[in-house]
Design a protein around this motif. Structure first.
Motif, PDB file in Angstrom:
ATOM      1  N   GLY A  89      12.486 -33.688  72.454  1.00  0.00           N
ATOM      2  CA  GLY A  89      12.981 -34.666  73.411  1.00  0.00           C
ATOM      3  C   GLY A  89      11.939 -35.747  73.689  1.00  0.00           C
ATOM      4  O   GLY A  89      11.939 -36.381  74.730  1.00  0.00           O
ATOM      5  N   GLY A  90      11.071 -35.970  72.720  1.00  0.00           N
ATOM      6  CA  GLY A  90       9.973 -36.925  72.883  1.00  0.00           C
ATOM      7  C   GLY A  90      10.371 -38.386  72.826  1.00  0.00           C
ATOM      8  O   GLY A  90       9.523 -39.254  73.002  1.00  0.00           O
ATOM      9  N   ALA A  91      11.650 -38.672  72.622  1.00  0.00           N
ATOM     10  CA  ALA A  91      12.116 -40.058  72.614  1.00  0.00           C
ATOM     11  C   ALA A  91      12.842 -40.413  73.907  1.00  0.00           C
ATOM     12  O   ALA A  91      13.395 -41.490  74.032  1.00  0.00           O
ATOM     13  N   GLY A 119      17.848 -40.474  73.734  1.00  0.00           N
ATOM     14  CA  GLY A 119      16.520 -41.063  73.584  1.00  0.00           C
ATOM     15  C   GLY A 119      16.542 -42.294  72.690  1.00  0.00           C
ATOM     16  O   GLY A 119      17.578 -42.646  72.124  1.00  0.00           O
ATOM     17  N   HIS A 120      15.394 -42.926  72.570  1.00  0.00           N
ATOM     18  CA  HIS A 120      15.281 -44.155  71.778  1.00  0.00           C
ATOM     19  C   HIS A 120      14.062 -44.064  70.866  1.00  0.00           C
ATOM     20  O   HIS A 120      12.944 -43.856  71.345  1.00  0.00           O
ATOM     21  N   ILE A 177      17.849 -29.627  68.203  1.00  0.00           N
ATOM     22  CA  ILE A 177      17.133 -28.373  68.449  1.00  0.00           C
ATOM     23  C   ILE A 177      17.964 -27.156  68.021  1.00  0.00           C
ATOM     24  O   ILE A 177      17.412 -26.097  67.748  1.00  0.00           O
ATOM     25  N   GLU A 178      19.275 -27.303  67.947  1.00  0.00           N
ATOM     26  CA  GLU A 178      20.124 -26.194  67.505  1.00  0.00           C
ATOM     27  C   GLU A 178      20.070 -25.982  65.998  1.00  0.00           C
ATOM     28  O   GLU A 178      20.583 -24.983  65.504  1.00  0.00           O
ATOM     29  N   ASP A 179      19.450 -26.883  65.283  1.00  0.00           N
ATOM     30  CA  ASP A 179      19.270 -26.734  63.835  1.00  0.00           C
ATOM     31  C   ASP A 179      18.050 -25.834  63.612  1.00  0.00           C
ATOM     32  O   ASP A 179      16.923 -26.308  63.475  1.00  0.00           O
ATOM     33  N   ALA A 214      17.315 -33.042  76.992  1.00  0.00           N
ATOM     34  CA  ALA A 214      18.219 -32.946  78.132  1.00  0.00           C
ATOM     35  C   ALA A 214      19.663 -32.700  77.745  1.00  0.00           C
ATOM     36  O   ALA A 214      20.447 -32.242  78.551  1.00  0.00           O
ATOM     37  N   TYR A 215      20.025 -32.986  76.514  1.00  0.00           N
ATOM     38  CA  TYR A 215      21.430 -32.885  76.126  1.00  0.00           C
ATOM     39  C   TYR A 215      21.748 -31.514  75.621  1.00  0.00           C
ATOM     40  O   TYR A 215      21.075 -30.961  74.813  1.00  0.00           O
TER      41      TYR A 215
END
Length: 76
Positions: free
Chosen positions: A7-9, A36-37, A52-54, A75-76
């Protein structure tokens, strides 16, 4: 230390990435870019676009990048 920031973006994640780099850490970012961007990710960080589910992708990153620590801001 080599840190994976999930979630770093996003807003908080991108600030964490910047601070980690300022402190001399090597940073790897995993972000799906749902919210994110890409443009806010520090250019010194290695970036992977994915979910992250991969579990195959996450395992590959952990193994190939020799990750020491993980910070989770997705967050998603």
């Amino acid at each position: 230390m080599r840190v994976l920031v999930i979630g770093g973006a996003g807003y908080i994640g991108s600030h964490a990435v910047r601070k980690l780099i300022e402190k001399g850490n090597d940073v790897v970012v995993l972000d799906s870019l749902y919210t994110g961007h890409r443009k806010v990710v520090d250019k010194k960080a290695k970036f992977y676009q994915g979910d992250i589910e991969d579990t195959n992708l996450v395992s590959k990153i952990l193994r190939d990048e020799n990750i020491d620590a993980v910070m989770h801001f997705a967050a998603y």
